[in-house]
Design an enzyme around this catalytic site. Structure first.
Site, PDB file in Angstrom:
ATOM      1  CE1 TYR A 142      43.831 -29.096  83.140  1.00  0.00           C
ATOM      2  CE2 TYR A 142      42.728 -31.009  84.258  1.00  0.00           C
ATOM      3  CZ  TYR A 142      42.768 -30.073  83.269  1.00  0.00           C
ATOM      4  OH  TYR A 142      42.273 -30.617  82.112  1.00  0.00           O
ATOM      5  CG  ASP A 183      45.816 -26.077  81.418  1.00  0.00           C
ATOM      6  OD1 ASP A 183      45.351 -25.002  81.037  1.00  0.00           O
ATOM      7  OD2 ASP A 183      45.357 -27.177  81.028  1.00  0.00           O
ATOM      8  CG  HIS A 307      48.856 -28.309  77.549  1.00  0.00           C
ATOM      9  ND1 HIS A 307      48.363 -27.301  78.087  1.00  0.00           N
ATOM     10  CD2 HIS A 307      47.964 -29.323  77.500  1.00  0.00           C
ATOM     11  CE1 HIS A 307      46.910 -27.420  77.807  1.00  0.00           C
ATOM     12  NE2 HIS A 307      46.715 -28.502  77.656  1.00  0.00           N
TER      13      HIS A 307
END
Length: 583
Positions: A142, A183, A307
């Site tokens: 992330y 991400d 998302h």
């Protein structure tokens, strides 16, 4: 083999539990980001899921922030797992991944901070490819977001990218296949952004420059016509940015697909108009992508977050390990089913190290403010509170404290009722007794009941003492001690009798309340109706400027429709109007 990555925006938001979501995704390995859970908040239902093993990384600086987790089916149990990218969080040799690469460019403090926010989990699996056992390493990340209002976070993000690339390439060099997914918080090319024309110097963005160096560009010829390809081939033949070791698997299979986004703003309802960006990826090393990947796609139909998931399928099969690595959450003492020793909670802390950790507090952390509030919860106000407590303790005898508490808990009448003289049993008083009893508990109790300070005027005192019953006159010439005790008792009796006095008529008070309600409604009409936007003719919505600057706090009206591209007639129009304070 199927693998999925998804920024879930809070692991505790799943009403049916994480197992239901995992089963719906139907993948061998599910990597989730932004779990927003720290170890102390992790419950057994989330950590121990039937049919899966899980591996978590937690934020160590802020609660409810960041965090990643990897869930592996029992048929895909890894033989090694590690938290973080630096190796600093790995305190066991067995089950570690290793291969940390060259970290000489980073200071010790930088390495600690980069792994302090719970942004990476690495798992290592055995796969069977063409009857040959191989190793694949899955790096679940992330990546940080670069807050435009915090310049230091931009540098932090670039350092994280650099560390990620060092680690991934070191593992790849060691002979393992590598998949980097999660991400990444950067849209790579203009085709991955809903409105790239609004961004100045789109290709000059530092994150995009890093992606250009990290990725190996393939199938470029499918994206452009022959003329553009001839022009670009002259550039790519000498351009070193195309020498990356990893492939964007989605673009490998869908090089020209437009409007393929994975993240949308929930504040503007942009998902309804598909006005988003593609910042969630599955990167694989070139050989693995070409030989084993058979599909990669986004899953915008899956809701539950801002998302959507991204999936990838490989032709190879997974071989499970007989035993999960030590990082597995089922080995955590709180979930292992073993009784913990008291000594585990009594760990000796080095003061110097704890001070150094405090000095490295993360940007935006509110630990200092919280600590200050815990030490002094009432601030300066508790000084007056202490004085008041001391006064009441020193004045009233122990037997009288409860009576005072009882009377104070009941609703009080008007303040004037405490100063009205009685018509019966009035005893004329002289100035001498008044002076002698000016500082008696009667004044102190009265002042505490009316929330006034101790300095009362002589007129107030005389009016109060004039309401004292007849038998108190004999005590006024006595010593101050006797005066104190007797007047306190009489005051308590007086307060009791006043509590027993009948309340005003209920019907009268209701009528008075109704009249005041009508009055205020006539004065305060409420906010005016919102204006209508010019394009759609629909009522606008009220917004407030929250960004720091000269307009912070000001309100304005905009079109109520979700944000979208300017060419979309169903999207929000450009109507804007400041709220006129004069209206």
């Amino acid at each position: 083999m199927k693998i999925v990555t998804w920024n879930i925006n809070g692991i505790r938001t799943f009403r049916g539990g994480i197992k239901k979501a995992l089963d719906a995704l139907d993948a061998d390995i599910v990597c989730v980001q932004e779990t927003k859970v720290t170890r102390d908040l992790l419950d057994e239902r989330t950590a121990i899921v039937d049919g899966y093993t899980s591996y978590f990384s937690f934020s160590r600086g802020r609660s409810g922030y960041s965090g990643v987790a990897t869930y592996c089916k029992d048929s895909a149990t890894p033989f090694a797992a590690e938290e973080g990218l630096t190796g600093l969080l790995t305190n066991h040799e067995e089950g570690a991944v290793g291969c940390y690469g060259d970290q000489s460019e980073f200071s010790a403090e930088e390495l600690q901070l980069l792994d302090n926010e719970g942004r990476a989990v690495i798992t290592q699996h055995t796969i069977m490819c063409q009857d040959k056992e191989q190793t694949v390493t899955v790096i679940n990340v992330y990546c940080p977001r670069a807050d435009p209002e915090k310049p230091e976070r931009k540098q932090f993000k670039l350092q994280f990218y650099k560390l990620l690339q060092r680690r991934a390439e070191a593992i790849l060099k060691d002979g393992s296949h590598v998949i980097v997914l999660g991400d990444v918080n950067t849209s790579h090319r203009q085709i991955d952004h809903c409105d790239p024309s609004d961004i100045d110097d789109f290709d000059e963005h530092p994150g995009r420059k890093w992606l250009n160096g990290f990725l190996h560009h393939v199938r470029e010829e499918e994206e452009k016509n022959e003329e553009e390809l001839d022009e670009e081939s002259e550039v790519t033949s000498t351009d070193p940015i195309h020498s990356g070791k990893f492939v964007d698997t989605f673009r490998y299979f869908h090089p020209t697909r437009t409007n393929a986004f994975t993240c949308w703003s929930t504040l503007t309802g942009a998902r309804q108009t598909n006005y988003g960006t593609r910042i969630d990826y599955i990167f694989a090393d070139c050989q693995l992508a070409e030989e084993q990947f058979v599909a990669a796609d986004i899953m915008p139909e899956v809701e539950g977050s801002d998302h959507c998931p991204v999936s990838g399928q490989l032709s190879c099969s997974l071989l499970p390990s007989s035993k999960p690595p030590p990082l597995c959450t089922r080995y955590l003492p709180e979930f292992a089913g073993k009784q913990q020793k008291l000594s585990r909670f009594l760990v000796k802390v080095d003061q110097k190290s704890s001070q150094s950790v405090q000095s490295n507090a993360l940007p935006g952390s509110q630990e200092e403010e919280e600590r200050r509030e815990n030490l002094n919860p009432l601030g300066a106000g508790n000084i007056s509170c202490k004085k008041r407590l001391l006064t009441s303790d020193s004045v009233a005898p122990k037997g009288k404290k409860t009576k005072t508490a009882k009377t104070s808990s009941k609703p009080q009448g008007s303040l004037l009722s405490f100063f009205k003289p009685k018509l019966t049993n009035v005893v004329p008083t002289t100035e001498a007794p008044v002076r002698q009893c000016e500082k008696t508990p009667l004044d102190e109790v009265t002042s505490s009941q009316t929330a006034q300070k101790a300095s009362t005027t002589r007129e107030d005192v005389s009016s109060v003492t004039s309401s004292v019953p007849e038998d108190t006159e004999l005590v006024l010439d006595c010593s101050p001690q006797l005066c104190t005790s007797s007047t306190t008792e009489e005051n308590d009796k007086q307060m009791k009798t006043k509590q027993l006095t009948p309340q005003p008529n209920v019907g009268h008070s209701a009528a008075k309340k109704g009249a005041s309600l009508v009055f205020w409604k006539s004065v305060l009409h409420g906010p005016p109706p919102p204006p209508s936007c010019k394009v759609h003719g629909e009522p606008c919505v009220l917004r407030t400027v929250k960004k720091e600057g000269p307009n912070m706090g000001k309100q304005f009206f905009v079109c109520a429709r979700p944000q979208g591209h300017a060419s979309n007639p169903e999207a929000r129009c450009n109507y804007f109007a400041w709220v006129d304070k004069a209206k």
